[in-house]
Enzyme design. Structure first.
Site, PDB file in Angstrom:
ATOM      1  N   HIS A   1       0.821  -1.220   0.000  1.00  0.00           N
ATOM      2  CA  HIS A   1       0.000   0.000   0.000  1.00  0.00           C
ATOM      3  C   HIS A   1       0.853   1.267   0.000  1.00  0.00           C
ATOM      4  CE1 HIS A   1      -3.315  -2.800   1.435  1.00  0.00           C
ATOM      5  NE2 HIS A   1      -3.733  -2.287   0.295  1.00  0.00           N
TER       6      HIS A   1
ATOM      7  N   ASP B   1     -10.304  -3.363   0.569  1.00  0.00           N
ATOM      8  CA  ASP B   1      -9.799  -3.574   1.941  1.00  0.00           C
ATOM      9  C   ASP B   1      -9.552  -2.249   2.656  1.00  0.00           C
ATOM     10  OD1 ASP B   1      -6.895  -2.805   1.244  1.00  0.00           O
ATOM     11  OD2 ASP B   1      -7.286  -4.461  -0.131  1.00  0.00           O
TER      12      ASP B   1
ATOM     13  N   GLY C   1     -15.248  -0.565 -11.747  1.00  0.00           N
ATOM     14  CA  GLY C   1     -14.319   0.554 -11.893  1.00  0.00           C
ATOM     15  C   GLY C   1     -14.164   1.004 -13.338  1.00  0.00           C
TER      16      GLY C   1
ATOM     17  N   ASP D   1      -6.051  -0.655  -7.820  1.00  0.00           N
ATOM     18  CA  ASP D   1      -5.707  -1.616  -6.764  1.00  0.00           C
ATOM     19  C   ASP D   1      -6.621  -2.822  -6.934  1.00  0.00           C
ATOM     20  OD1 ASP D   1      -4.900  -2.847  -4.449  1.00  0.00           O
ATOM     21  OD2 ASP D   1      -5.811  -1.400  -3.090  1.00  0.00           O
ATOM     22  N   SER D   2      -6.374  -3.565  -8.010  1.00  0.00           N
ATOM     23  CA  SER D   2      -7.339  -4.590  -8.417  1.00  0.00           C
ATOM     24  C   SER D   2      -6.845  -5.981  -8.075  1.00  0.00           C
ATOM     25  CB  SER D   2      -7.546  -4.510  -9.930  1.00  0.00           C
ATOM     26  OG  SER D   2      -6.404  -5.021 -10.572  1.00  0.00           O
ATOM     27  N   THR D   3      -7.753  -6.944  -8.222  1.00  0.00           N
ATOM     28  CA  THR D   3      -7.373  -8.349  -8.183  1.00  0.00           C
ATOM     29  C   THR D   3      -6.589  -8.678  -9.452  1.00  0.00           C
ATOM     30  OG1 THR D   3      -9.652  -8.629  -8.939  1.00  0.00           O
ATOM     31  CG2 THR D   3      -9.203  -9.268  -6.711  1.00  0.00           C
TER      32      THR D   3
ATOM     33  N   PRO E   1     -13.882 -10.029 -13.084  1.00  0.00           N
ATOM     34  CA  PRO E   1     -14.246  -8.621 -13.328  1.00  0.00           C
ATOM     35  C   PRO E   1     -13.047  -7.691 -13.462  1.00  0.00           C
ATOM     36  CG  PRO E   1     -14.765  -9.259 -11.060  1.00  0.00           C
ATOM     37  CD  PRO E   1     -14.344 -10.511 -11.770  1.00  0.00           C
TER      38      PRO E   1
HETATM   39  N1  SAM Z   1      -3.734  -5.587  -3.182  1.00  0.00           N
HETATM   40  C1  SAM Z   1      -4.404  -6.567  -3.899  1.00  0.00           C
HETATM   41  C2  SAM Z   1      -3.599  -7.326  -4.907  1.00  0.00           C
HETATM   42  O1  SAM Z   1      -2.684  -6.805  -5.549  1.00  0.00           O
HETATM   43  O2  SAM Z   1      -3.881  -8.514  -5.019  1.00  0.00           O
HETATM   44  C3  SAM Z   1      -5.720  -6.092  -4.389  1.00  0.00           C
HETATM   45  C4  SAM Z   1      -6.629  -5.950  -3.215  1.00  0.00           C
HETATM   46  S1  SAM Z   1      -8.227  -5.325  -3.421  1.00  0.00           S
HETATM   47  C5  SAM Z   1      -9.052  -6.287  -2.220  1.00  0.00           C
HETATM   48  C6  SAM Z   1      -8.800  -5.883  -4.985  1.00  0.00           C
HETATM   49  C7  SAM Z   1     -10.268  -5.560  -5.178  1.00  0.00           C
HETATM   50  O3  SAM Z   1     -10.521  -5.274  -6.549  1.00  0.00           O
HETATM   51  C8  SAM Z   1     -11.232  -6.679  -4.808  1.00  0.00           C
HETATM   52  O4  SAM Z   1     -11.918  -6.347  -3.644  1.00  0.00           O
HETATM   53  C9  SAM Z   1     -12.171  -6.807  -6.022  1.00  0.00           C
HETATM   54  O5  SAM Z   1     -13.529  -6.989  -5.666  1.00  0.00           O
HETATM   55  C10 SAM Z   1     -11.916  -5.482  -6.718  1.00  0.00           C
HETATM   56  N2  SAM Z   1     -12.224  -5.472  -8.163  1.00  0.00           N
HETATM   57  C11 SAM Z   1     -11.949  -6.422  -9.081  1.00  0.00           C
HETATM   58  N3  SAM Z   1     -12.389  -6.026 -10.301  1.00  0.00           N
HETATM   59  C12 SAM Z   1     -12.952  -4.810 -10.137  1.00  0.00           C
HETATM   60  C13 SAM Z   1     -13.580  -3.891 -11.017  1.00  0.00           C
HETATM   61  N4  SAM Z   1     -13.731  -4.151 -12.326  1.00  0.00           N
HETATM   62  N5  SAM Z   1     -14.043  -2.722 -10.506  1.00  0.00           N
HETATM   63  C14 SAM Z   1     -13.899  -2.427  -9.188  1.00  0.00           C
HETATM   64  N6  SAM Z   1     -13.322  -3.278  -8.307  1.00  0.00           N
HETATM   65  C15 SAM Z   1     -12.851  -4.449  -8.771  1.00  0.00           C
END
Ligand code: SAM
Length: 282
Positions: free
Chosen positions: A62, A86, A138, A155-157, A162
């Site tokens: 972060h 998170d 997003g 900061d996505s998955t 998605p």
């Molecule tokens: N730090 C982490 C990593 O590098 O693995 C990412 C953590 S954060 C919890 C990732 C978040 O992105 C998830 O909660 C997920 O639901 C969200 N996410 C995935 N695709 C998305 C989208 N298209 N729009 C918004 N949020 C999204």
């Protein structure tokens, strides 16, 4: 009985963490959500079997996702975070007194709820009056924004489900439009040891749309390979140039454990096995 959580990071590589307690296990409309209390790294948020963040090493991720761009922009007032449910990125953004508003656009409300309940050290800033949490895709949100943000953080998955559009060209075109004329974006772009093609793909898209495009590194032990990349696209300021916030003498927030002015510069030094992932120079 000993309980171990295993994440299969590739078909041939994994990480195992000894689990003290399973605090949450549920299925949302988007993904499987778990919060595990681990002996090595404290509580871990796990989505679809993949570690997103742990209390023990989240600061590295972060702080580097946030402070590199926020100390590159001389006056970051309006910040958008895509994903990041998170709350760890929001917490770091709000360490900068110039920031007036932060939009967190997270697709899955239940991730935010899980973090609020089980990860207070990460979600602690979500109720700050400068923060607006929006539950939306997003990519969709960014497509509807025009010249509004100084900094956008992705900061996505990983690029599955998605999150796939967040690694593609049209999203970066929309990001460039959503930024103010001197804005910048940083996206988490995976591991150079195991996800090289993702880095090449995103960097290629960013380089086509932003006059300044760079990749930098941080060490995040629970992510595959332990070494992580961030891709930065900037419409004006070079993170290594003299006219950044840092270059103009803005102080680094106190109490950080990974980011420093020296790390800001050093993180852009890429080992010879990483540099070729960025393709031939301009
Ligand atoms: N730090 C982490 C990593 O590098 O693995 C990412 C953590 S954060 C919890 C990732 C978040 O992105 C998830 O909660 C997920 O639901 C969200 N996410 C995935 N695709 C998305 C989208 N298209 N729009 C918004 N949020 C999204």
């Amino acid at each position: 009985m000993e309980l171990w959580f295993k994440e299969e990071q590739t078909p041939h590589l994994g990480i195992v963490l000894r689990v003290k307690e399973t605090l949450l296990r549920k299925r949302s409309g988007f993904q499987d959500i778990a919060v595990l209390d681990t002996l090595q790294y404290g509580r871990a948020l796990v989505l679809d079997g993949i570690i997103q963040t742990t209390e023990g090493d989240e600061f590295a991720y972060h702080e580097m996702l946030v402070h590199v761009p926020l100390l590159t922009h001389p006056e970051p007032r309006r910040v958008l975070i895509v994903g990041g449910g998170d709350g760890g990125a929001v917490r770091e953004v709000l360490r900068h007194p110039q920031v007036e508003s932060v939009f967190l656009v997270e697709i899955d409300r239940e991730v935010v709820e899980a973090s609020r309940r089980f990860l207070p050290g990460l979600s602690c800033a979500l109720d700050d009056p400068r923060v607006t949490v929006v539950y939306q895709d997003g990519a969709e949100f960014v497509a509807g924004a025009q010249g509004e943000f100084d900094v956008i953080l992705v900061d996505s998955t990983d690029p599955v489900g998605p999150a796939v559009p967040l690694f593609r060209g049209p999203f970066y075109s929309a990001v460039a439009r959503a930024l103010r004329p001197d804005g910048l974006v940083v996206a988490q772009t995976e591991s150079p040891f195991v996800n090289g093609p993702v880095i090449s793909q995103v960097f290629g898209e960013v380089r086509q749309r932003f006059p300044v495009a760079r990749v930098y590194l941080a060490c995040v032990p629970t992510y595959p390979g332990g070494m992580w990349t961030f891709t930065l696209g900037s419409l004006r300021y070079d993170p290594l140039g003299p006219d950044t916030g840092l270059g103009r003498g803005r102080p680094v927030p106190s109490g950080l454990r990974y980011y420093s002015a020296q790390i800001h510069a050093a993180a852009f030094a890429l080992p010879p096995f990483v540099a070729p992932l960025l393709g031939p120079g301009p």
